[in-house]
Design an enzyme around this catalytic site. Structure first.
Site, PDB file in Angstrom:
ATOM      1  N   ASP A   1     -85.883  10.574 -43.706  1.00 44.61           N
ATOM      2  CA  ASP A   1     -86.538  11.191 -42.557  1.00 44.61           C
ATOM      3  C   ASP A   1     -87.843  11.874 -42.949  1.00 44.61           C
ATOM      4  O   ASP A   1     -88.843  11.750 -42.247  1.00 44.61           O
ATOM      5  CB  ASP A   1     -85.581  12.196 -41.897  1.00 44.61           C
TER       6      ASP A   1
ATOM      7  N   PHE B   1     -86.099  12.278 -36.805  1.00 45.82           N
ATOM      8  CA  PHE B   1     -86.148  10.831 -36.604  1.00 45.82           C
ATOM      9  C   PHE B   1     -84.853  10.152 -37.016  1.00 45.82           C
ATOM     10  O   PHE B   1     -84.527   9.075 -36.507  1.00 45.82           O
ATOM     11  CB  PHE B   1     -87.349  10.231 -37.320  1.00 45.82           C
ATOM     12  N   ASP B   2     -84.091  10.745 -37.933  1.00 48.90           N
ATOM     13  CA  ASP B   2     -82.739  10.253 -38.182  1.00 48.90           C
ATOM     14  C   ASP B   2     -81.903  10.359 -36.913  1.00 48.90           C
ATOM     15  O   ASP B   2     -81.185   9.425 -36.532  1.00 48.90           O
ATOM     16  CB  ASP B   2     -82.076  11.060 -39.296  1.00 48.90           C
ATOM     17  N   VAL B   3     -81.977  11.514 -36.262  1.00 45.70           N
ATOM     18  CA  VAL B   3     -81.209  11.722 -35.033  1.00 45.70           C
ATOM     19  C   VAL B   3     -81.695  10.773 -33.939  1.00 45.70           C
ATOM     20  O   VAL B   3     -80.902  10.146 -33.229  1.00 45.70           O
ATOM     21  CB  VAL B   3     -81.304  13.191 -34.584  1.00 45.70           C
TER      22      VAL B   3
END
Length: 395
Positions: free
Chosen positions: A152, A180-182
């Protein structure tokens, strides 16, 4: 036409809109586990496949709860864990059997990594044509993108987000979460559900691909649009908004409060609440474009008015009048506020002394609500159960 029905899951006791859906979760860390937790909350039976050392986030601590990483706890409820060494022929056979029985397989190895084990999309589809196979990567599966590891923080920097975050005169900062992972996890869940709907109509599965950089550029919304449609380079503005004012925290007598006026009506209401109604009639501030262009003139006038009350006092007045805004809370204070307005943000997952407090799934359903069936599993906690299921004949 309906898809092939896999063998019954090892412990299909879930309720919810995805009840009966079997998910083989070969992902780790955050984006994939977050996606599968969302699916599990909605009733999917998720079998979490871990290597002998377990998911990396089991070691990401502090903080901890009873010696367990709260990072791991935050994205792994409602799953069953089996530890498989894919370099061991027997374990690899079980992994392939799981892939053959699943409705959904999700993985986030570097592109091409699953092919080493005969667990890539084409290999799985050969025996399970209805499989919805989701791959999450950092930079996609193109030859150049596949060479890059996906974290991320890398994507926050490469996408441009960090150039937008922090003090204008200072250095660029990462966001406070792995945003951005989420986001990629949510995009993966959306893609999976869309592919499931397609399978209901055609009986065919497909390969769903999500990468962090594409999720980032989509998630930058107005900023990426400014770049591609407006030909401009967005820049760091601290807490200010490039296209809207006021839309930022402003100081009060004892702290700060977020002040928002998204349209002329809200600006007039804000001026009335602050006791400066004449500002709404000022020719300099008649439109949002005027207020944004003249923020250096308007901001000190609002700050002077806010200095006459505390954050708590202003927030109470804002709420009474339906005016957007609020304090800058800590995370515990944010949870407490959600509780105070009846959102019940914390659920207990598991039973008795082993129950784990967890943040509620954000989706509500009038008929098929999420369920919280079991706590994040210990490594290989359900290994015997899942192995026994995989060794039984299908059907």
């Amino acid at each position: 036409m309906t898809s092939p029905t896999p063998a019954s899951a090892p412990h299909a006791d879930a309720t919810g809109p995805l009840s009966g859906l079997v998910v083989a979760d070969f992902s780790r860390i955050l984006a994939g586990p977050y996606a599968t937790m969302l699916l599990a909350d909605l009733g999917a039976e998720v079998v979490k496949v871990e290597g002998p050392s377990g998911d990396d986030t089991r070691t990401w601590m502090p903080p901890v709860r009873d010696g367990i990483s709260t990072y791991y706890l935050g994205v792994n409820r409602n799953k069953r864990s089996i530890a498989l060494n894919l370099k061991d022929p027997d374990d690899l056979g079980l992994a392939r059997e799981l892939a053959g029985r699943a409705d959904v397989l999700i993985e986030n190895m570097r592109p091409g990594g699953m092919a080493r084990f005969g667990l890539d999309f084409d290999s799985v589809r050969a025996t399970n044509p209805g499989i919805v196979y989701a791959s999450i990567s950092g930079f996609g599966s193109t030859p150049e993108g596949a060479k890059l590891a996906g974290y991320d923080l890398m994507v926050q920097g490469i996408s441009g987000l960090m150039s937008l975050t922090g003090d204008p005169a200072g250095e660029a900062y990462r966001a406070g979460i792995s945003v951005f992972d989420v986001m990629a996890g949510m995009h993966a869940a959306i893609g999976i559900l869309a592919a499931i709907n397609h399978r209901h109509a055609t009986g065919q599965g497909q390969h769903v691909e999500v990468n962090l950089l594409s999720s980032a550029l989509s998630g930058l919304v107005n900023h990426s649009s400014a770049a591609v449609a407006g030909g401009v380079t967005p820049y760091r503005m601290g807490n200010a908004h490039p296209s809207l004012f006021p839309y930022e925290p402003l100081p009060t007598a004892d702290g700060a409060i977020i002040v928002i006026a998204g349209n002329n009506g809200q600006f007039a209401l804000l001026c009335d609440v602050l006791g400066v109604p004449e500002l709404a009639e000022d020719d300099r501030f008649q439109s949002n474009e005027d207020r944004t262009a003249r923020r250096d003139q308007l901001k000190p006038l609002l700050v002077d008015a806010l200095a006459k009350g505390t954050t708590e006092e202003w927030f109470a007045r804002f709420r009474e009048k339906g005016l957007p805004g609020g304090p800058v809370n800590t995370v515990p204070e944010g949870v407490a506020f959600a509780d105070s307005i009846g959102l019940e943000p914390v659920v207990e997952v598991g039973e008795g002394d082993a129950a784990i407090p967890s943040v509620r799934n954000p989706i509500s359903f009038s008929t098929t609500p999420p369920s919280y069936r079991y706590a994040p599993p210990a490594l290989d906690e359900h290994g015997d159960e899942v192995r026994a299921w995989l060794r039984r004949p299908r059907g």
